[in-house]
Design an enzyme around this catalytic site. Structure first.
Site, PDB file in Angstrom:
ATOM      1  N   GLY A 224     -50.901 -44.685  53.456  1.00  0.00           N
ATOM      2  CA  GLY A 224     -50.733 -43.449  54.223  1.00  0.00           C
ATOM      3  C   GLY A 224     -52.040 -42.834  54.681  1.00  0.00           C
TER       4      GLY A 224
ATOM      5  N   GLU B  37     -50.589 -53.198  46.901  1.00  0.00           N
ATOM      6  CA  GLU B  37     -50.797 -51.999  47.713  1.00  0.00           C
ATOM      7  C   GLU B  37     -51.988 -51.217  47.162  1.00  0.00           C
ATOM      8  OE1 GLU B  37     -46.928 -50.793  49.928  1.00  0.00           O
ATOM      9  OE2 GLU B  37     -46.949 -49.791  47.991  1.00  0.00           O
TER      10      GLU B  37
ATOM     11  N   GLU C  31     -46.813 -44.343  44.140  1.00  0.00           N
ATOM     12  CA  GLU C  31     -46.413 -42.934  44.135  1.00  0.00           C
ATOM     13  C   GLU C  31     -45.609 -42.615  42.879  1.00  0.00           C
ATOM     14  OE1 GLU C  31     -44.731 -43.000  48.079  1.00  0.00           O
ATOM     15  OE2 GLU C  31     -46.766 -43.274  48.852  1.00  0.00           O
TER      16      GLU C  31
ATOM     17  N   HIS D 299     -43.930 -48.508  42.468  1.00  0.00           N
ATOM     18  CA  HIS D 299     -44.723 -48.033  43.611  1.00  0.00           C
ATOM     19  C   HIS D 299     -45.800 -47.072  43.090  1.00  0.00           C
ATOM     20  CE1 HIS D 299     -45.922 -46.083  47.301  1.00  0.00           C
ATOM     21  NE2 HIS D 299     -45.429 -47.137  47.933  1.00  0.00           N
TER      22      HIS D 299
ATOM     23  N   LYS E  10     -39.528 -44.254  51.993  1.00  0.00           N
ATOM     24  CA  LYS E  10     -39.940 -43.178  51.077  1.00  0.00           C
ATOM     25  C   LYS E  10     -38.929 -42.016  51.194  1.00  0.00           C
ATOM     26  CE  LYS E  10     -44.598 -44.933  51.249  1.00  0.00           C
ATOM     27  NZ  LYS E  10     -46.030 -44.693  51.118  1.00  0.00           N
TER      28      LYS E  10
ATOM     29  N   SER F  15     -51.009 -48.906  55.135  1.00  0.00           N
ATOM     30  CA  SER F  15     -51.387 -48.675  56.543  1.00  0.00           C
ATOM     31  C   SER F  15     -51.277 -49.919  57.410  1.00  0.00           C
ATOM     32  CB  SER F  15     -52.792 -48.069  56.633  1.00  0.00           C
ATOM     33  OG  SER F  15     -52.826 -46.808  55.986  1.00  0.00           O
TER      34      SER F  15
ATOM     35  N   ASN G  42     -40.339 -49.372  53.575  1.00  0.00           N
ATOM     36  CA  ASN G  42     -40.119 -48.376  52.534  1.00  0.00           C
ATOM     37  C   ASN G  42     -40.112 -47.016  53.221  1.00  0.00           C
ATOM     38  OD1 ASN G  42     -40.188 -46.624  50.384  1.00  0.00           O
ATOM     39  ND2 ASN G  42     -42.209 -47.253  49.628  1.00  0.00           N
TER      40      ASN G  42
END
Ligand code: 13P
Length: 251
Positions: A173, A167, A97, A95, A11, A212, A9
């Site tokens: 991250g 996730e 985010e 996701h 992003k 990560s 991904n």
């Protein structure tokens, strides 16, 4: 037997020059790797270029998001048809985010899943708890709630074609990965919940871990019985790291 899948991904990262180089390096590095499905999810504007680069290789391309409407007056949005037309086979939905920064609710994520699947894309459905939720001990409730919303709206028949990505938000991250055991616990829970809705499909549904993942920790995670590959952010932007993770899934 579930074929492992590793998806990158990107992003909101990348450029045409970067995509040219990364796609070529990933393709070159995949010779001799046959037991892993590899998917690249670039930003929309790079999808046609990446699809072209992936053509004739074992790499597939996916979108990072989609809109639920038919093509029409929805400024700034991208329909499933457009992703398919641009060469996508997969699409990431829900996701964290998008949930946290763009207000996507469980219901909207479920709706996106249904539309993606109905139009012919393989949805990669993201679930996962925040740090606060983990500390409150409600991980199980949160992940179950996110999954049940999808099952209610899209139906359990979308599995095993549809893919789930666990996730944990606190691991994205941050460099702080879930331990192999923490990840396995939630993956087992997800499979158990799926089995409750569709026992035949649960065994063959792929459940990816994301947060990560690096070449150094991938092998441990992927050796867990219910972890079938990864959804990779930062490390998918470097060919060497992404290939290292793919090799860990292949062994
Ligand atoms: P990182 O691998 O950068 O933690 O991101 C994970 C992720 O969000 C993939 O969708």
């Amino acid at each position: 037997m579930r074929t492992p899948l590793v998806a990158g991904n990107w992003k909101m990262n990348g450029s045409r020059a970067m995509a040219t180089e990364l796609m070529a390096d990933v393709h070159a590095g995949l010779s001799g790797v046959s037991g892993v499905d590899v998917v690249i999810c670039p930003p929309f504007v790079l999808v046609p270029q990446c699809s072209q680069a992936a053509c004739g290789t074992s790499v597939a391309v996916g979108g990072q998001n989609l809109d639920t409407h038919e093509p029409g007056a929805f400024t700034g949005e991208i329909a499933a048809e457009m992703l398919i037309d641009a060469g996508c086979e997969y699409v990431i939905v829900g996701h964290s985010e998008r949930r946290a920064l763009y207000g996507e609710t469980d219901e909207l994520v479920a709706h996106k899943t249904r539309v993606a699947f109905t139009k012919g894309l393989v949805p990669i459905i993201c679930v996962g708890e925040t740090l606060e939720e983990r500390e409150q001990g409600v991980t199980e409730e949160v992940v179950t709630r996110q999954l049940v919303a999808v099952l209610n709206e899209a139906g359990s028949e979308i599995f095993p074609r549809a893919i789930i990505a666990y996730e944990p938000v606190w691991a994205i991250g941050t460099g702080r990965t879930a331990t192999d055991a923490q990840a396995q616990d939630v993956h087992a829970l997800v499979r158990e919940r799926l089995a409750g809705a569709n026992s035949a499909a649960a065994e063959s549904t792929r459940i990816l871990y994301g947060g990560s993942v690096k070449p150094q920790n991938a092998a441990g995670l992927f050796s867990q019985p219910d972890i079938d590959g990864g959804l990779i952010g930062g490390a998918s932007l470097k060919a060497e790291d992404f290939l290292g993770i793919i090799r860990a899934a292949n062994s």
